[in-house]
Design a protein around this motif. Structure first.
Motif, short mmCIF file in Angstrom:
data_model
loop_
_atom_site.label_atom_id
_atom_site.label_comp_id
_atom_site.label_asym_id
_atom_site.label_seq_id
_atom_site.Cartn_x
_atom_site.Cartn_y
_atom_site.Cartn_z
N ASP A 220 4.91 -3.05 -12.42
CA ASP A 220 4.12 -3.79 -13.60
C ASP A 220 2.71 -3.08 -13.55
O ASP A 220 2.01 -2.90 -14.28
N ALA A 221 2.15 -3.22 -12.36
CA ALA A 221 0.75 -2.74 -12.10
C ALA A 221 0.54 -1.17 -12.39
O ALA A 221 -0.56 -0.48 -12.28
N GLY A 222 1.85 -0.48 -12.46
CA GLY A 222 1.65 1.08 -12.59
C GLY A 222 2.20 2.04 -11.64
O GLY A 222 2.35 3.17 -11.67
N ALA A 223 2.68 1.36 -10.61
CA ALA A 223 3.34 2.11 -9.48
C ALA A 223 4.36 2.73 -9.89
O ALA A 223 5.12 2.35 -10.87
N SER A 224 4.68 3.85 -9.37
CA SER A 224 5.96 4.73 -9.76
C SER A 224 7.11 4.15 -9.36
O SER A 224 7.25 3.31 -8.34
N THR B 243 0.87 -1.28 -0.03
CA THR B 243 0.13 -0.07 -0.09
C THR B 243 0.90 1.32 0.18
O THR B 243 0.57 2.36 -0.75
N VAL B 244 1.93 0.95 0.78
CA VAL B 244 2.83 2.50 1.05
C VAL B 244 3.48 2.69 -0.58
O VAL B 244 3.42 3.93 -0.95
N LEU B 245 3.91 1.60 -1.17
CA LEU B 245 4.70 1.82 -2.30
C LEU B 245 3.62 2.39 -3.58
O LEU B 245 3.97 2.91 -4.52
N GLY B 246 2.58 1.87 -3.42
CA GLY B 246 1.56 2.05 -4.57
C GLY B 246 0.79 3.19 -4.29
O GLY B 246 -0.07 3.76 -5.03
N SER B 247 1.08 4.29 -3.30
CA SER B 247 0.27 5.55 -2.99
C SER B 247 0.59 6.49 -4.03
O SER B 247 1.62 6.33 -4.47
N SER B 248 -0.09 7.55 -4.10
CA SER B 248 -0.38 8.35 -5.39
C SER B 248 0.74 9.39 -5.09
O SER B 248 1.35 9.95 -6.07
N ASN B 249 1.13 9.89 -3.90
CA ASN B 249 1.94 10.99 -3.77
C ASN B 249 3.31 10.64 -3.91
O ASN B 249 3.89 9.75 -2.86
N THR B 250 4.03 10.73 -5.07
CA THR B 250 5.44 10.30 -5.14
C THR B 250 6.44 10.57 -4.14
O THR B 250 7.28 9.62 -3.57
N ILE B 251 6.62 11.87 -3.89
CA ILE B 251 7.45 12.23 -2.89
C ILE B 251 7.43 11.52 -1.45
O ILE B 251 8.17 11.02 -0.93
N VAL B 252 6.03 11.76 -1.20
CA VAL B 252 5.72 11.25 0.56
C VAL B 252 6.03 9.85 0.30
O VAL B 252 6.73 9.17 1.43
N SER B 253 5.42 9.06 -0.65
CA SER B 253 5.64 7.58 -0.72
C SER B 253 7.15 7.09 -0.71
O SER B 253 7.45 6.17 -0.65
N THR B 254 7.93 8.13 -1.57
CA THR B 254 9.41 7.76 -1.66
C THR B 254 10.11 7.69 -0.27
O THR B 254 10.86 6.59 0.03
N PHE B 255 9.74 8.61 0.49
CA PHE B 255 10.48 8.81 1.79
C PHE B 255 9.83 7.81 2.59
O PHE B 255 10.74 7.01 3.39
N ILE B 256 8.46 7.28 2.65
CA ILE B 256 8.19 6.21 3.61
C ILE B 256 8.64 5.00 2.93
O ILE B 256 9.01 4.07 3.96
#
Lengths: 133, 160
Positions: free
Chosen positions: B103-107, B66-79
C-alpha cells in the motif's frame, strides 16, 4: 554410550538448548524475547497436532491401501496429481503438520514417488508438481 | 483458535468417531502406529518451535520491512525470498505487514517472493524433513520451491 545415543537422536533440541543457554548468559533479554516469540507457535502446535494425530489414525484405519495406491500411486496419472494438489491446498497450518500425513501415505505405498507426497505440502503444491517431475 | 483450525478439529473428531464405530480394533491399532510415528517427530517439532523464536528475535518484522521496501527490486526479491525461507511467520502477521508495505508503494515482486517462500521453503524445518523423507527429497523440494517462488514473484510482477 547411552548418553551419546540419546544426544544423537535429539541433536536438534540439544543444539537449541545450548544456544538458549548461551544467550541467557550473554544477552538475557534476547533469550526472553525468543522464548516469548516461541510461545505463540507452541500454542499453535498444541492446537494442530492432535488434529493431525486423529487424521492419521482415520486414514490408517478407514482408507484401504488399495484406494491410496489407486488415487495417489504411481499409476494414478493426472488424477493423482489433482487429488494431491487439492489435498495440499485445503490444508492449512504449519508445514510440519503435513509431514506425518505425507509419511503415512508414503508408508502405505500409495506414493511410489516422492513427488506425490510433495504435493501434500500445502499451498506451494502446484509449483512442486512441475518441479519434481 | 481460528475458524480453519476449528473446522479441521470438527472434521477430524467426526471421522475419528466414524472410525471407532466401524471398527474399534482397527482404530486402536492405527492409534498405536500413529503414536509411534508422531512420537518420533515431536521432539524435533518442539526444537523447531524454539528455533523459530530465536530466528524471529534476530530477524524481527522491522528488518523484514526494510528489506522488502528497498529500491533495488531484483536484489530485494532474492533477499526477501531468502528471509521468507528462514522465517516461519503466521499468515495473519505476514499478510498485514506485507499489505501495508505494498500500500505504501513497495514493489509487489519482493512481497510475493517473501510470502511464497514463507510457506513453501522451510530452512528451520529442514532437519525434520530430512529425517522423515531423506536428504535428496528435502533438498530437491526446498530448492525447487525456492526457484519457483522467484518465478511466481516475477510473473506476479508482470500480471499485476
Amino acid at each position: 554410550m547411552k548418553i551419546v545415543s540419546v544426544l544423537k537422536r535429539n541433536r536438534l533440541i540439544f543444539l537449541v538448548l545450548v544456544v538458549y543457554s548461551i544467550l541467557l548468559f550473554t544477552s538475557p533479554d534476547k533469550a526472553i524475547q525468543s522464548w516469548k516469540n516461541s510461545t505463540y507457535y507452541l500454542i499453535e502446535m498444541l492446537q494442530v497436532l492432535p488434529v493431525i494425530f486423529l487424521l492419521t489414525v482415520v486414514i490408517e484405519a478407514l482408507v484401504p491401501k488399495e484406494m491410496i495406491i489407486k488415487d495417489f500411486g504411481e499409476n494414478s496419472g493426472i488424477k493423482g496429481n489433482l487429488f494431491s494438489l487439492l489435498l495440499g491446498s485445503i490444508s492449512a497450518g504449519p508445514i510440519y503438520a503435513a509431514f506425518p500425513i505425507s509419511k503415512l501415505m508414503l508408508k502405505k505405498k500409495g506414493c511410489q514417488h516422492y513427488k506425490y507426497c510433495n504435493y501434500l505440502k500445502f499451498m506451494g503444491c502446484y509449483k512442486n508438481t512441475y518441479a519434481c517431475k | 483458535m481460528d475458524i480453519f483450525t476449528i473446522i479441521f478439529w470438527v472434521i477430524a473428531v467426526v471421522l475419528f468417531v466414524v472410525s471407532l464405530v466401524k471398527s474399534k480394533e482397527k482404530t486402536f491399532d492405527a492409534m498405536k502406529k500413529s503414536k509411534s510415528m508422531m512420537g518420533g517427530m515431536i521432539g524435533e517439532i518442539v526444537a523447531i518451535i524454539f528455533l523459530i523464536g530465536l530466528v524471529l528475535t534476530f530477524i524481527p518484522p522491522e528488518t523484514i520491512k526494510t528489506v522488502l521496501g528497498s529500491s533495488n527490486t531484483i536484489v530485494s526479491t532474492f533477499i526477501s525470498a531468502a528471509v521468507g525461507s528462514i522465517t516461519l511467520i503466521p499468515a495473519f502477521v505476514a499478510f498485514p505487514l506485507v499489505g501495508s508495505l505494498v500500500d505504501a508503494g513497495a514493489s509487489i515482486v519482493p512481497a510475493v517472493g517473501f510470502l511464497t517462500t514463507l510457506t513453501m521453503v522451510g530452512v528451520v524445518t529442514f532437519p525434520l524433513e530430512k529425517k522423515e523423507f531423506g536428504t535428496k527429497f528435502a533438498v530437491t523440494r526446498n530448492l525447487f520451491s525456492f526457484a519457483f517462488a522467484i518465478v511466481i514473484a516475477l510473473v506476479m510482477g508482470v500480471i499485476i
